[in-house]
Design a protein around this motif. Structure first.
Motif, PDB file in Angstrom:
ATOM      1  N   VAL A 144      -3.009   5.647   6.402  1.00 29.49           N
ATOM      2  CA  VAL A 144      -4.079   5.079   5.569  1.00 29.49           C
ATOM      3  C   VAL A 144      -3.779   3.622   5.254  1.00 29.49           C
ATOM      4  N   ALA A 145      -2.515   3.355   4.936  1.00 29.20           N
ATOM      5  CA  ALA A 145      -2.120   1.972   4.646  1.00 29.20           C
ATOM      6  C   ALA A 145      -2.399   1.073   5.844  1.00 29.20           C
ATOM      7  N   TYR A 204       0.825  -1.204   0.000  1.00 23.53           N
ATOM      8  CA  TYR A 204       0.000   0.000   0.000  1.00 23.53           C
ATOM      9  C   TYR A 204       0.862   1.258   0.000  1.00 23.53           C
ATOM     10  N   ILE A 205       1.966   1.241   0.752  1.00 25.96           N
ATOM     11  CA  ILE A 205       2.853   2.403   0.768  1.00 25.96           C
ATOM     12  C   ILE A 205       3.506   2.587  -0.598  1.00 25.96           C
ATOM     13  N   GLU A 233       2.193   1.965  -3.337  1.00 27.22           N
ATOM     14  CA  GLU A 233       1.170   2.526  -4.214  1.00 27.22           C
ATOM     15  C   GLU A 233       0.935   4.005  -3.957  1.00 27.22           C
ATOM     16  N   MET A 264      -6.027   0.178   6.104  1.00 30.08           N
ATOM     17  CA  MET A 264      -6.378  -0.825   5.098  1.00 30.08           C
ATOM     18  C   MET A 264      -5.893  -2.211   5.523  1.00 30.08           C
ATOM     19  N   LYS A 289       0.140   5.429  -0.843  1.00 30.98           N
ATOM     20  CA  LYS A 289      -0.769   5.742   0.258  1.00 30.98           C
ATOM     21  C   LYS A 289       0.029   6.139   1.500  1.00 30.98           C
ATOM     22  N   PRO A 290      -0.439   7.129   2.261  1.00 30.74           N
ATOM     23  CA  PRO A 290       0.226   7.488   3.517  1.00 30.74           C
ATOM     24  C   PRO A 290       0.234   6.293   4.468  1.00 30.74           C
TER      25      PRO A 290
END
Length: 286
Positions: A62-63, A53-54, A56, A66, A58-59
């Protein structure tokens, strides 16, 4: 595994792992008696999700959210008995998380257990004793109505998730139900999970099932065994005549604290006196 091994396997520095654990709760390690952190395969999978996620864009916060909402699946463990220190730690963490209505934290406790131990071991050694503790604390007014309901909902959902596919296989079939007025099903569901793992197919009718309905279902599926479970003796006594009619047509067993050897003998039913997991093994051996 220790944090160094996790860092090597996941490709993330130990400092970053500690930060993710401290700031976001991404990791939930088990602590040994010496207060050493040990991480599971589920933690490793969460680290992989966090990295993805990071990457991609994303902070980190937020990651982490998720990752917390993701369903992480790992191969089940095969430990036959949960270590006493793991039981104590799991009970303490479940109590804290479920009292705070923290479903994700409680789920992580179970994930760690299922990585190391078999499902029936976790049910027998951790979940059923925890349920008894919940009942005692409820009776002593140490739980609010909301806390008791939330705990029951959380555990019922997990028990029923382990009950899928009970009709698969070619083994003998058991028909499970609680008699009229009986709504406590955890012990019976635990028995069904353990019996299915012994190769039996299971048909589950659930709580508050009139004996006549049990009989009609039995006539349709012809089970090798009918098991009725009740915590209160009066739930069984109220249906004596109908239960006797069942035992005359099918092999039957009575379980739960509402059953006793004398009443079982009178009705012509087998008495399952052991805990649900042990009782399932006993049934499968005979």
């Amino acid at each position: 595994m220790p944090i160094g091994q996790l860092a090597q396997r996941a490709g993330v520095s130990p400092d970053a792992l500690r930060a993710w654990e401290r700031r976001y709760g991404v990791l939930r390690p088990l602590r040994t008696a010496g207060n050493r952190r040990l991480y599971s395969r589920a933690d490793e999978l969460r680290v992989g999700l966090m990295r993805r996620y990071i990457a991609e864009g994303k902070p980190a916060g937020v990651a982490a959210e998720m990752v917390a909402s993701a369903c992480v699946t790992v191969d089940a463990g095969d430990g036959a008995r949960v270590a006493p220190e793991d039981v104590r730690a799991a009970h303490a963490e479940l109590r804290e998380s479920l009292h705070d209505f923290a479903e994700t934290a409680a789920q992580r406790v179970l994930e760690r257990l299922f990585v190391a131990y078999s499902r029936v071991a976790v049910i027998r050694d951790v979940l059923l004793p925890y349920l008894r503790d919940v009942g005692e604390r409820w009776a002593d007014n140490h739980l609010t109505v909301a806390q008791e309901h939330f705990t029951s909902w959380f555990l019922e959902a997990r028990f029923m998730a382990m009950s899928r596919g009970w009709d698969r296989g070619v083994g003998p079939r058991a028909l499970l139900a609680c008699p009229s007025g009986e709504r406590h099903v955890f012990g019976l569901v635990a028995f069904g999970i353990a019996l299915h793992e012994q190769g039996w197919r299971v048909t589950y009718l659930g709580a508050d099932t009139p004996p006549a309905m049990v009989g009609h279902t039995a006539d349709q599926i012809a089970p090798e065994l009918i098991v009725l479970s009740a915590l209160a003796p009066e739930r069984l006594r109220a249906s004596d005549a109908q239960l006797r009619a069942l035992t005359e047509r099918y092999p039957c067993a009575l379980a739960g604290s509402g059953a006793d050897p004398a009443s079982c003998a009178e009705l012509g039913a087998r008495h399952l006196a052991s805990d649900p997991v042990t009782a399932a093994a006993e049934v499968a051996r005979r």
